[in-house]
Design a protein around this motif. Structure first.
Motif, PDB file in Angstrom:
ATOM      1  N   ARG A 215       0.834  -1.210   0.000  1.00 20.38           N
ATOM      2  CA  ARG A 215       0.000   0.000   0.000  1.00 20.38           C
ATOM      3  C   ARG A 215       0.862   1.251   0.000  1.00 20.38           C
ATOM      4  O   ARG A 215       0.577   2.233  -0.706  1.00 20.38           O
ATOM      5  CB  ARG A 215      -0.904  -0.019   1.244  1.00 20.38           C
ATOM      6  CG  ARG A 215      -1.883   1.136   1.300  1.00 20.38           C
ATOM      7  CD  ARG A 215      -3.047   0.860   0.371  1.00 20.38           C
ATOM      8  NE  ARG A 215      -4.019   1.934   0.472  1.00 20.38           N
ATOM      9  CZ  ARG A 215      -4.087   2.949  -0.380  1.00 20.38           C
ATOM     10  NH1 ARG A 215      -3.244   3.030  -1.384  1.00 20.38           N
ATOM     11  NH2 ARG A 215      -5.016   3.876  -0.237  1.00 20.38           N
ATOM     12  N   LEU A 216       1.933   1.247   0.806  1.00 22.84           N
ATOM     13  CA  LEU A 216       2.857   2.386   0.810  1.00 22.84           C
ATOM     14  C   LEU A 216       3.527   2.553  -0.549  1.00 22.84           C
ATOM     15  O   LEU A 216       3.831   3.664  -0.969  1.00 22.84           O
ATOM     16  CB  LEU A 216       3.913   2.200   1.904  1.00 22.84           C
ATOM     17  CG  LEU A 216       3.399   2.294   3.347  1.00 22.84           C
ATOM     18  CD1 LEU A 216       4.527   1.998   4.337  1.00 22.84           C
ATOM     19  CD2 LEU A 216       2.810   3.674   3.624  1.00 22.84           C
ATOM     20  N   GLY A 217       3.748   1.420  -1.247  1.00 24.13           N
ATOM     21  CA  GLY A 217       4.283   1.508  -2.612  1.00 24.13           C
ATOM     22  C   GLY A 217       3.314   2.202  -3.547  1.00 24.13           C
ATOM     23  O   GLY A 217       3.724   2.973  -4.425  1.00 24.13           O
ATOM     24  N   ASP A 218       1.997   1.942  -3.375  1.00 19.54           N
ATOM     25  CA  ASP A 218       0.991   2.643  -4.187  1.00 19.54           C
ATOM     26  C   ASP A 218       1.038   4.149  -3.935  1.00 19.54           C
ATOM     27  O   ASP A 218       0.815   4.956  -4.844  1.00 19.54           O
ATOM     28  CB  ASP A 218      -0.415   2.127  -3.845  1.00 19.54           C
ATOM     29  CG  ASP A 218      -0.690   0.738  -4.415  1.00 19.54           C
ATOM     30  OD1 ASP A 218      -0.033   0.364  -5.400  1.00 19.54           O
ATOM     31  OD2 ASP A 218      -1.557   0.051  -3.863  1.00 19.54           O
ATOM     32  N   ILE A 219       1.322   4.543  -2.684  1.00 20.47           N
ATOM     33  CA  ILE A 219       1.270   5.961  -2.310  1.00 20.47           C
ATOM     34  C   ILE A 219       2.577   6.675  -2.633  1.00 20.47           C
ATOM     35  O   ILE A 219       2.584   7.760  -3.242  1.00 20.47           O
ATOM     36  CB  ILE A 219       0.945   6.100  -0.805  1.00 20.47           C
ATOM     37  CG1 ILE A 219      -0.434   5.507  -0.506  1.00 20.47           C
ATOM     38  CG2 ILE A 219       0.992   7.563  -0.367  1.00 20.47           C
ATOM     39  CD1 ILE A 219      -0.754   5.410   0.988  1.00 20.47           C
TER      40      ILE A 219
ATOM     41  N   ARG B 239      -2.299  -1.906  -7.571  1.00 16.83           N
ATOM     42  CA  ARG B 239      -1.438  -3.066  -7.803  1.00 16.83           C
ATOM     43  C   ARG B 239      -0.504  -3.354  -6.632  1.00 16.83           C
ATOM     44  O   ARG B 239      -0.216  -4.516  -6.333  1.00 16.83           O
ATOM     45  CB  ARG B 239      -0.632  -2.862  -9.084  1.00 16.83           C
ATOM     46  CG  ARG B 239      -1.463  -3.070 -10.341  1.00 16.83           C
ATOM     47  CD  ARG B 239      -0.692  -2.695 -11.586  1.00 16.83           C
ATOM     48  NE  ARG B 239      -1.529  -2.841 -12.785  1.00 16.83           N
ATOM     49  CZ  ARG B 239      -1.229  -2.299 -13.957  1.00 16.83           C
ATOM     50  NH1 ARG B 239      -0.124  -1.585 -14.108  1.00 16.83           N
ATOM     51  NH2 ARG B 239      -2.039  -2.476 -14.987  1.00 16.83           N
ATOM     52  N   GLY B 240       0.002  -2.323  -5.975  1.00 20.09           N
ATOM     53  CA  GLY B 240       0.879  -2.556  -4.833  1.00 20.09           C
ATOM     54  C   GLY B 240       0.152  -3.263  -3.704  1.00 20.09           C
ATOM     55  O   GLY B 240       0.643  -4.247  -3.143  1.00 20.09           O
ATOM     56  N   ALA B 241      -1.037  -2.758  -3.344  1.00 15.91           N
ATOM     57  CA  ALA B 241      -1.818  -3.395  -2.280  1.00 15.91           C
ATOM     58  C   ALA B 241      -2.232  -4.807  -2.683  1.00 15.91           C
ATOM     59  O   ALA B 241      -2.214  -5.730  -1.861  1.00 15.91           O
ATOM     60  CB  ALA B 241      -3.055  -2.559  -1.970  1.00 15.91           C
ATOM     61  N   ALA B 242      -2.599  -4.992  -3.955  1.00 19.95           N
ATOM     62  CA  ALA B 242      -2.997  -6.320  -4.426  1.00 19.95           C
ATOM     63  C   ALA B 242      -1.815  -7.287  -4.383  1.00 19.95           C
ATOM     64  O   ALA B 242      -1.959  -8.451  -3.981  1.00 19.95           O
ATOM     65  CB  ALA B 242      -3.546  -6.232  -5.845  1.00 19.95           C
ATOM     66  N   SER B 243      -0.633  -6.798  -4.776  1.00 18.02           N
ATOM     67  CA  SER B 243       0.565  -7.631  -4.701  1.00 18.02           C
ATOM     68  C   SER B 243       0.886  -7.982  -3.256  1.00 18.02           C
ATOM     69  O   SER B 243       1.279  -9.111  -2.940  1.00 18.02           O
ATOM     70  CB  SER B 243       1.747  -6.894  -5.342  1.00 18.02           C
ATOM     71  OG  SER B 243       2.935  -7.642  -5.233  1.00 18.02           O
ATOM     72  N   GLY B 244       0.672  -7.002  -2.350  1.00 17.77           N
ATOM     73  CA  GLY B 244       0.899  -7.266  -0.939  1.00 17.77           C
ATOM     74  C   GLY B 244      -0.070  -8.286  -0.381  1.00 17.77           C
ATOM     75  O   GLY B 244       0.317  -9.174   0.392  1.00 17.77           O
ATOM     76  N   MET B 245      -1.348  -8.181  -0.757  1.00 19.74           N
ATOM     77  CA  MET B 245      -2.329  -9.153  -0.279  1.00 19.74           C
ATOM     78  C   MET B 245      -1.997 -10.544  -0.813  1.00 19.74           C
ATOM     79  O   MET B 245      -2.109 -11.538  -0.082  1.00 19.74           O
ATOM     80  CB  MET B 245      -3.736  -8.733  -0.709  1.00 19.74           C
ATOM     81  CG  MET B 245      -4.843  -9.616  -0.148  1.00 19.74           C
ATOM     82  SD  MET B 245      -4.879  -9.707   1.658  1.00 19.74           S
ATOM     83  CE  MET B 245      -5.619  -8.113   2.067  1.00 19.74           C
ATOM     84  N   ARG B 246      -1.591 -10.617  -2.058  1.00 23.16           N
ATOM     85  CA  ARG B 246      -1.163 -11.903  -2.617  1.00 23.16           C
ATOM     86  C   ARG B 246       0.023 -12.460  -1.815  1.00 23.16           C
ATOM     87  O   ARG B 246       0.062 -13.656  -1.494  1.00 23.16           O
ATOM     88  CB  ARG B 246      -0.778 -11.710  -4.081  1.00 23.16           C
ATOM     89  CG  ARG B 246      -0.145 -12.919  -4.730  1.00 23.16           C
ATOM     90  CD  ARG B 246       0.159 -12.675  -6.204  1.00 23.16           C
ATOM     91  NE  ARG B 246       1.080 -13.677  -6.698  1.00 23.16           N
ATOM     92  CZ  ARG B 246       2.405 -13.523  -6.742  1.00 23.16           C
ATOM     93  NH1 ARG B 246       2.952 -12.389  -6.352  1.00 23.16           N
ATOM     94  NH2 ARG B 246       3.174 -14.493  -7.185  1.00 23.16           N
ATOM     95  N   GLY B 247       0.979 -11.595  -1.472  1.00 22.88           N
ATOM     96  CA  GLY B 247       2.111 -12.028  -0.665  1.00 22.88           C
ATOM     97  C   GLY B 247       1.695 -12.486   0.720  1.00 22.88           C
ATOM     98  O   GLY B 247       2.232 -13.456   1.263  1.00 22.88           O
ATOM     99  N   THR B 248       0.715 -11.793   1.304  1.00 22.80           N
ATOM    100  CA  THR B 248       0.217 -12.190   2.627  1.00 22.80           C
ATOM    101  C   THR B 248      -0.372 -13.589   2.592  1.00 22.80           C
ATOM    102  O   THR B 248      -0.102 -14.424   3.467  1.00 22.80           O
ATOM    103  CB  THR B 248      -0.835 -11.182   3.127  1.00 22.80           C
ATOM    104  OG1 THR B 248      -0.198  -9.941   3.405  1.00 22.80           O
ATOM    105  CG2 THR B 248      -1.531 -11.683   4.382  1.00 22.80           C
ATOM    106  N   PHE B 249      -1.182 -13.867   1.581  1.00 19.42           N
ATOM    107  CA  PHE B 249      -1.778 -15.204   1.483  1.00 19.42           C
ATOM    108  C   PHE B 249      -0.703 -16.278   1.300  1.00 19.42           C
ATOM    109  O   PHE B 249      -0.759 -17.343   1.930  1.00 19.42           O
ATOM    110  CB  PHE B 249      -2.775 -15.254   0.325  1.00 19.42           C
ATOM    111  CG  PHE B 249      -4.117 -14.671   0.656  1.00 19.42           C
ATOM    112  CD1 PHE B 249      -4.918 -15.259   1.615  1.00 19.42           C
ATOM    113  CD2 PHE B 249      -4.587 -13.534   0.030  1.00 19.42           C
ATOM    114  CE1 PHE B 249      -6.160 -14.733   1.948  1.00 19.42           C
ATOM    115  CE2 PHE B 249      -5.828 -12.988   0.342  1.00 19.42           C
ATOM    116  CZ  PHE B 249      -6.614 -13.592   1.305  1.00 19.42           C
TER     117      PHE B 249
END
Length: 537
Positions: A55-59, A394-404
């Motif tokens: 998310r910070l990457g998105d911002i 995309r950053g938050a989505a990539s992070g959520m994918r990484g979390t899973f």
């Protein structure tokens, strides 16, 4: 990505050398927590922080966060290698810095897929993400071999391996990477970050301690603190979902789960990561605790040889990953991801059908097919997820994918160790008691050793220790036995022959669970829909 995953598994295989280097016995009851956190600390922090850092990457910019991750990784690697302490203090130094290193790894992991999605057009993203996934999974197995080699020389070299790659990556990143993605200006979602971080941390920590014995129980799942962590963690994650639906600038937009490929892809990713993590740990214990000693390998050398004998798995993934990614660009992800997971489930059943003392060519063939099948799934699944979200998410989505993915890896350790311990607890004590008394061990000592939690034997096998020697030495019994009996008990074949039957009982439970998870993940992939690329207005 290769760096982050090599570093995760290189420590895993080098733990015996690391603990010898700091003069600490990890199998003493008071030291088991050090062992668990050396394994789990990196995974827990990676799982917890990737959404925030994405998310910070998105911002603030994905490249900026990615490059900072390399820098944190390099500095923590240097500090890990100069551990100035011994015993418990030395272990705490390593655990804390592994957590810091996990922060750097999470920065890399959270933003790499988003950077690739920004940089490549939709018809090439499968190939790009396929190579990225190959690097991730190949790193986890290459680390086993590299760690086994360098640990024989010096335990500090385990951490120095990361330094030149991290420095080169930092310099290259700052010189060559440029921001291409959309940024999204928004305020920080403090309540969302707090509920997610505390909830997921509590859940994963509870799972970590659930492996350890509690009272008269072989595992810790009845420990009130473990139960509180599980219930509280799940409760906070539910609160996170509710918070994210109400704040103006959520840490993670829950409406992304309304996108079918995103939701289905992440469910499949979680289940596949859980089953894959279980496979890796069980195969390592199988090789190190039974098969390699039966075939003449010293316990101290089994970590290195286990990594070498698992190479067909890596080779299969290296071959299939990029090809599947390229094909998914043309035909969509559903077919490849679904077929790959069905084949993965088939290999789990195959491992159940071969004897514990197997012919290696059969074992290697199953490993190769499993690697090929995992490669069929990984890149198309990543493409399905990343193609389905808006550019500024995309950053938050990539992070959520990484979390899973990272949560699945952490979950697998607690889940599969517990299933294996449950399988062993019913039959190992009897086999251990009769086997020890047959070799002249007094019945009271044999009963005392047989009643110890089976997790001790598993950890000993996992670390390359002779379990029988480790269990009997504190009792002083070995010195009172005849030379023949002592030699038999501490030899290469006594424990493997003793545990083969009980281990197979546990293996049935573990691999059946992994096969069921893989089939559910395959169903999720099939429901992900046909080829879909999110189009901006």
């Amino acid at each position: 990505m290769l760096l982050a995953t090599i570093n995760s598994s290189i420590v895993l295989i080098s733990l015996p050398a690391i603990f010898r280097g700091i003069h600490l016995d990890p199998l003493e009851p008071g030291n088991v927590s050090y062992l668990l956190w050396m394994i789990m600390g990196f995974l827990v922090v990676s799982a917890v922080l990737v959404v925030l850092l994405g998310r910070l990457g998105d911002i603030y910019g994905r490249v900026r966060m990615y490059n900072l991750g390399f820098l944190v990784f390099a500095l923590s690697s240097v500090l890990l290698s100069v551990d100035p302490f011994d015993q418990g203090a030395g272990a705490m130094w390593l655990i804390v810095l592994r957590v810091v290193q996990g922060v750097g790894g999470a920065m890399i992991f959270a933003n790499s897929a988003a950077i690739l999605t920004d940089a490549f057009p939709a018809h090439q993203r499968g190939m790009a993400l396929g190579i990225n996934n190959v690097a991730a999974v190949a790193g986890s197995f290459l680390g086993l071999v590299i760690g086994g080699l360098v640990a024989e020389w010096d335990w500090r070299a385990v951490f120095w391996i990361s330094v030149p790659i991290a420095i080169a990556g930092t310099v290259w990143g700052y010189r060559s990477l440029h921001e291409l993605g959309s940024r999204r200006t928004s305020s920080m979602d403090w309540w969302g970050n707090l509920t997610f971080a505390v909830g997921l941390t509590a859940l994963l920590v509870a799972i970590t301690y659930g492996i350890q014995p509690y009272g008269d129980h072989a595992t810790g799942w009845t420990n009130p603190w473990v139960v509180a962590g599980l219930v509280g963690g799940i409760g906070l994650l539910i609160a996170f979902v509710l918070v994210e639906q109400r704040v103006e600038d959520p840490m993670f937009s829950m409406h992304l789960f309304a996108i079918r490929p995103f939701a289905a892809g992440n469910l499949a990713s979680l289940l596949a990561a859980t089953s894959r993590g279980g496979l890796q740990f069980m195969l390592i214990i199988w090789l190190q605790g039974i098969w390699l000693p039966l075939h003449g390998y010293d316990y101290e050398s089994t970590p290195l040889w286990a990594g070498i004998y698992l190479l067909p798995l890596t080779v299969g993934f290296l071959v299939a990953g990029p090809v599947a990614g390229r094909l998914s660009d043309r035909y969509g992800a559903r077919l490849f991801a679904t077929v790959g997971l069905v084949l993965v489930a088939g290999t789990f059943i195959g491992f159940l059908l071969i004897p514990v003392d197997f012919d290696y060519w059969v074992f290697a063939l199953l490993l190769l097919v499993n690697g090929l099948a995992s490669g069929l799934f990984a890149a198309p699944n990543a493409t399905m997820i990343m193609n389905s979200v808006p550019a500024d998410q995309r950053g938050a989505a990539s992070g959520m994918r990484g979390t899973f993915m990272n949560s699945g890896s952490a979950l697998s350790i607690g889940l599969f160790f517990s299933l294996m311990v449950a399988g062993l607890a019913s039959s190992l004590p009897g086999s251990l008691r009769s086997g020890l008394t047959a070799q002249g061990v007094p019945s009271d000592v044999a009963g005392q050793v047989a009643d110890l939690p089976p997790v001790g034997s598993l950890f000993a096998s996992f670390l390359g220790y002779n379990p029988i020697q480790t269990l009997l030495e504190p009792t002083g019994t070995l010195d009172s036995l005849s030379a023949d009996h002592a030699t038999t008990l501490t030899g290469k074949t006594f424990f493997p022959q003793l545990i083969s039957g009980p281990f197979h009982d546990g293996l049935v439970v573990v691999f059946l669970a992994a096969a069921v998870m893989s089939l559910i993940a395959a169903a999720a992939s099939a429901l992900g829909g046909a080829k879909y690329v999110h189009q901006e207005d």
